[in-house]
Write an enzyme that holds these catalytic residues in place. Structure first.
Site, PDB file in Angstrom:
ATOM      1  N   GLY A  46       8.486  89.864 -30.169  1.00  0.00           N
ATOM      2  CA  GLY A  46       9.571  90.543 -30.864  1.00  0.00           C
ATOM      3  C   GLY A  46       9.099  91.860 -31.445  1.00  0.00           C
ATOM      4  N   GLN A  51       8.944  98.703 -37.473  1.00  0.00           N
ATOM      5  CA  GLN A  51       7.510  98.672 -37.140  1.00  0.00           C
ATOM      6  C   GLN A  51       7.063  99.936 -36.409  1.00  0.00           C
ATOM      7  OE1 GLN A  51       8.010  94.525 -35.406  1.00  0.00           O
ATOM      8  NE2 GLN A  51       5.897  94.407 -36.105  1.00  0.00           N
ATOM      9  N   CYS A  91       2.142  88.680 -36.491  1.00  0.00           N
ATOM     10  CA  CYS A  91       2.920  89.923 -36.552  1.00  0.00           C
ATOM     11  C   CYS A  91       2.095  91.061 -35.965  1.00  0.00           C
ATOM     12  CB  CYS A  91       3.302  90.238 -37.997  1.00  0.00           C
ATOM     13  SG  CYS A  91       4.286  91.737 -38.159  1.00  0.00           S
ATOM     14  N   LEU A  92       2.738  91.872 -35.131  1.00  0.00           N
ATOM     15  CA  LEU A  92       2.030  93.009 -34.526  1.00  0.00           C
ATOM     16  C   LEU A  92       1.580  94.013 -35.588  1.00  0.00           C
ATOM     17  CD1 LEU A  92       4.353  93.574 -31.432  1.00  0.00           C
ATOM     18  CD2 LEU A  92       2.027  92.624 -31.414  1.00  0.00           C
ATOM     19  N   HIS A 133      12.143  86.598 -38.722  1.00  0.00           N
ATOM     20  CA  HIS A 133      10.970  87.454 -38.942  1.00  0.00           C
ATOM     21  C   HIS A 133      11.342  88.928 -38.703  1.00  0.00           C
ATOM     22  CE1 HIS A 133       6.488  88.333 -38.140  1.00  0.00           C
ATOM     23  NE2 HIS A 133       7.083  89.401 -37.650  1.00  0.00           N
ATOM     24  N   GLU A 134      12.049  89.192 -37.598  1.00  0.00           N
ATOM     25  CA  GLU A 134      12.435  90.576 -37.268  1.00  0.00           C
ATOM     26  C   GLU A 134      13.453  91.116 -38.268  1.00  0.00           C
ATOM     27  OE1 GLU A 134      10.488  91.755 -35.330  1.00  0.00           O
ATOM     28  OE2 GLU A 134       9.860  90.047 -34.125  1.00  0.00           O
ATOM     29  N   HIS A 137      11.793  92.403 -41.277  1.00  0.00           N
ATOM     30  CA  HIS A 137      11.238  93.757 -41.089  1.00  0.00           C
ATOM     31  C   HIS A 137      12.280  94.827 -41.429  1.00  0.00           C
ATOM     32  CE1 HIS A 137       7.224  93.284 -39.438  1.00  0.00           C
ATOM     33  NE2 HIS A 137       7.626  92.487 -38.466  1.00  0.00           N
TER      34      HIS A 137
HETATM   35  O1  GNR Z   1       4.496  88.473 -31.479  1.00  0.00           O
HETATM   36  C1  GNR Z   1       4.988  87.891 -32.456  1.00  0.00           C
HETATM   37  N1  GNR Z   1       4.882  86.534 -32.570  1.00  0.00           N
HETATM   38  C2  GNR Z   1       5.579  85.768 -33.488  1.00  0.00           C
HETATM   39  C3  GNR Z   1       5.239  84.428 -33.599  1.00  0.00           C
HETATM   40  C4  GNR Z   1       5.927  83.620 -34.483  1.00  0.00           C
HETATM   41  C5  GNR Z   1       6.945  84.116 -35.241  1.00  0.00           C
HETATM   42  C6  GNR Z   1       7.280  85.462 -35.161  1.00  0.00           C
HETATM   43  C7  GNR Z   1       6.608  86.274 -34.278  1.00  0.00           C
HETATM   44  S1  GNR Z   1       7.069  87.942 -34.144  1.00  0.00           S
HETATM   45  C8  GNR Z   1       5.613  88.678 -33.529  1.00  0.00           C
HETATM   46  C9  GNR Z   1       5.866  90.123 -33.134  1.00  0.00           C
HETATM   47  C10 GNR Z   1       6.226  90.903 -34.375  1.00  0.00           C
HETATM   48  O2  GNR Z   1       5.436  91.270 -35.193  1.00  0.00           O
HETATM   49  N2  GNR Z   1       7.484  91.142 -34.576  1.00  0.00           N
HETATM   50  O3  GNR Z   1       7.874  91.779 -35.689  1.00  0.00           O
HETATM   51 NI    NI Z   2       6.385  91.333 -37.174  1.00  0.00          NI
END
Ligand code: GNR
Ligand code: NI
Length: 167
Positions: A46, A51, A91-92, A133-134, A137
């Site tokens: 995601g 980001q 998270c990236l 999660h997104e 952000h």
């Molecule tokens: O790559 C991602 N893996 C992930 C694993 C579990 C729950 C959420 C994520 S999102 C993350 C990519 C990212 O940072 N998206 O904002």
């Molecule tokens: Ni993230």
């Protein structure tokens, strides 16, 4: 197409709140393409525009094994949440850190797709965690905010070291 630069915690720009997209025009469609390309090459499941230092309410996701099920959510809203589930997240913007986070187990999300059409989607499991999660952000919130201050402090130190190695 362009690979966008992904910001890393604790960059203060990750705290900015994204603004609604008023029209899904060519500029937005091109940005969505770039976000998919950036997410796939990272690689991640995601990516939120925040980001990449872009304050627009756009997220892209693909949790499929073969990376051939792209999902785009513009101006996403959660219209229903049910249950509680804990899932390990990464998270990236916080590379190398994986921690368990508690979120709604099942949600119904309403958004515009990449053509500007409204749709509702009921999701659970990894996709549900990823959408939440997104959407965090877009509000300037990160998964590390759910952890203890001690854990966050350790993560900041690790990120400092990582940055020093890169420079
Ligand atoms: O790559 C991602 N893996 C992930 C694993 C579990 C729950 C959420 C994520 S999102 C993350 C990519 C990212 O940072 N998206 O904002
Ligand atoms: Ni993230």
């Amino acid at each position: 197409m362009t690979i966008l630069n992904i910001l890393h915690y604790p960059d203060p720009r990750l705290r900015k709140k994204a603004l609604p997209v008023s029209q899904v025009d060519e500029t937005v469609k091109r940005l969505v393409e770039d976000m998919f390309e950036t997410m796939y090459q990272a690689p991640g499941i995601g990516l939120a525009a925040t980001q990449a230092d872009i304050q627009k309410r756009i997220i892209v996701i693909d949790i499929s094994e073969h990376k051939n099920e792209p999902l785009c959510f513009i101006n996403p809203e959660i219209i229903r949440r049910d249950g509680v589930e804990e899932m390990e997240e990464g998270c990236l913007s916080v590379p190398g850190i994986y921690e368990r986070v508690e979120r709604a187990e099942q949600v119904i999300v309403r958004a515009l797709d990449r053509e500007g059409e409204s749709f509702d989607m009921q999701v659970s499991g990894l996709l549900s965690a990823c959408i939440q999660h997104e959407m965090d952000h877009l509000e300037g919130k990160l998964f590390v905010d759910y952890l203890s201050e001690l854990k966050r402090q350790r993560i900041r130190k690790k990120m400092d070291k990582l940055r020093q190695k890169m420079m």
